[in-house]
Design an enzyme around this catalytic site. Sequence first.
Site, PDB file in Angstrom:
ATOM      1  N   GLY A  17     -22.284  21.865  28.160  1.00  0.00           N
ATOM      2  CA  GLY A  17     -22.599  20.516  27.693  1.00  0.00           C
ATOM      3  C   GLY A  17     -22.277  20.218  26.241  1.00  0.00           C
ATOM      4  O   GLY A  17     -21.196  20.539  25.735  1.00  0.00           O
ATOM      5  N   ARG A  38     -28.501  31.937  26.636  1.00  0.00           N
ATOM      6  CA  ARG A  38     -28.964  33.076  27.449  1.00  0.00           C
ATOM      7  C   ARG A  38     -27.845  33.677  28.277  1.00  0.00           C
ATOM      8  O   ARG A  38     -27.858  34.845  28.602  1.00  0.00           O
ATOM      9  CB  ARG A  38     -30.099  32.635  28.393  1.00  0.00           C
ATOM     10  N   ARG A  39     -26.852  32.854  28.674  1.00  0.00           N
ATOM     11  CA  ARG A  39     -25.839  33.357  29.617  1.00  0.00           C
ATOM     12  C   ARG A  39     -24.710  34.074  28.882  1.00  0.00           C
ATOM     13  O   ARG A  39     -23.776  33.459  28.367  1.00  0.00           O
ATOM     14  CB  ARG A  39     -25.322  32.193  30.469  1.00  0.00           C
ATOM     15  N   ASP A  64     -32.996  34.487  24.408  1.00  0.00           N
ATOM     16  CA  ASP A  64     -33.794  33.368  24.906  1.00  0.00           C
ATOM     17  C   ASP A  64     -34.529  32.781  23.707  1.00  0.00           C
ATOM     18  O   ASP A  64     -35.335  33.466  23.063  1.00  0.00           O
ATOM     19  CB  ASP A  64     -34.790  33.883  25.970  1.00  0.00           C
ATOM     20  N   SER A 144     -33.120  12.750  21.218  1.00  0.00           N
ATOM     21  CA  SER A 144     -32.766  12.004  22.437  1.00  0.00           C
ATOM     22  C   SER A 144     -33.287  10.584  22.264  1.00  0.00           C
ATOM     23  O   SER A 144     -34.192  10.341  21.455  1.00  0.00           O
ATOM     24  CB  SER A 144     -33.455  12.648  23.644  1.00  0.00           C
ATOM     25  N   TYR A 157     -41.116  15.666  28.672  1.00  0.00           N
ATOM     26  CA  TYR A 157     -39.800  15.763  28.010  1.00  0.00           C
ATOM     27  C   TYR A 157     -39.776  14.825  26.801  1.00  0.00           C
ATOM     28  O   TYR A 157     -39.391  15.224  25.699  1.00  0.00           O
ATOM     29  CB  TYR A 157     -38.662  15.419  28.988  1.00  0.00           C
ATOM     30  N   VAL A 190     -25.850  11.579  28.787  1.00  0.00           N
ATOM     31  CA  VAL A 190     -24.585  12.253  28.459  1.00  0.00           C
ATOM     32  C   VAL A 190     -24.105  13.032  29.688  1.00  0.00           C
ATOM     33  O   VAL A 190     -24.833  13.907  30.181  1.00  0.00           O
ATOM     34  CB  VAL A 190     -24.765  13.259  27.293  1.00  0.00           C
ATOM     35  N   PHE A 195     -27.438  18.981  32.138  1.00  0.00           N
ATOM     36  CA  PHE A 195     -28.790  18.465  31.898  1.00  0.00           C
ATOM     37  C   PHE A 195     -29.487  18.025  33.188  1.00  0.00           C
ATOM     38  O   PHE A 195     -30.607  18.458  33.474  1.00  0.00           O
ATOM     39  CB  PHE A 195     -28.697  17.296  30.902  1.00  0.00           C
TER      40      PHE A 195
END
Length: 262
Positions: A17, A38-39, A64, A144, A157, A190, A195
């Site tokens: 993203g 994390r990935r 993380d 946001s 959120y 977006v 997301f």
Amino acid sequence: MATKISKIIMVTGATSGIGKATVQLFAKNGYDVIITGRRKDRLEDIKTKLIKKYGVNVLALHFDIRDSNAVKKAYKTLKPEWKKIDILINNAGLAKGFNPIHEGELEDWETMIDTNIKGLLYITRAISPDMVKRGKGHIINICSTAGHEVYPNGNVYAATKFAVDALTKSMRLDLFKHGIRVSQVSPGHVEETEFALVRFDGDEKRAKIYEDFVPLTSKDVAETLFFIATRPKHVNIQDVLIMGSQQASNNFIDRSGRKELE
Ligand code: NDP
Ligand code: 8X3
């Protein structure tokens, strides 16, 4: 290390993203980048491609952001030349769930609070002392539209993003006298991100929320971040509220079809 280190940008949540589009744009413009997430496999893949395509230095940190010890440990592994971070983009974040407050999942709430608020704080606490010591730096938080205006089922959120907005303002008060700029970008919807897929727990059908209007792309947000980061030192863009042209606010979106706007 490929070449002499130049300006360094650290982007949290660079595996997809907005974060991924941002590191691509800054690397294209010659910045050395620290990418986090994390990935690990994604980080390694992005690192290889950035080095090959742009010849910049890239450091991948795999942790993380909710784990304060992991954040501290990752920072400690940085060699002195990588500790001179010029720009920190606090981007890692997520929404989980879309329930009214009386049906919310506690685990989703914890995940959002731990990532969007506490994670942002942990990384800022690790990086900012060195910026203060050097008397320079720029921190840009990804907030946001949900940090400015609530919407039904957005409850927790939105609360985390209102917290990001408060932190951006208070961080600026604490850091401006040390030569550090603190800015914020507050995007509406977006696409080219994960997301919605993350919010709806991998449910691809529910995640199709951009089919009937044209939202922003992750590149639009990256370009906004690049503009903010490349202003002359005496200029600090404090907050950019940015939405696609078919979105007027969180609660007013023209969903009559994707329009080619001239
Ligand atoms: P993506 O899901 O595509 O990206 C989120 C990034 O955050 C990923 O790289 C992910 O990496 C990282 N991340 C999430 N949780 C953690 C964690 N616990 N530890 C480390 N990294 C983590 O979504 P976006 O690009 O859209 O999201 C980026 C930011 O933009 C978020 O803060 C989001 O709230 C905000 N935003 C998004 C909007 C949108 O419509 N898309 C609009 C307004 C704001 P990994 O999974 O590898 O750990
Ligand atoms: C992401 C945009 O409207 O889904 O922050 O909250 S929204």
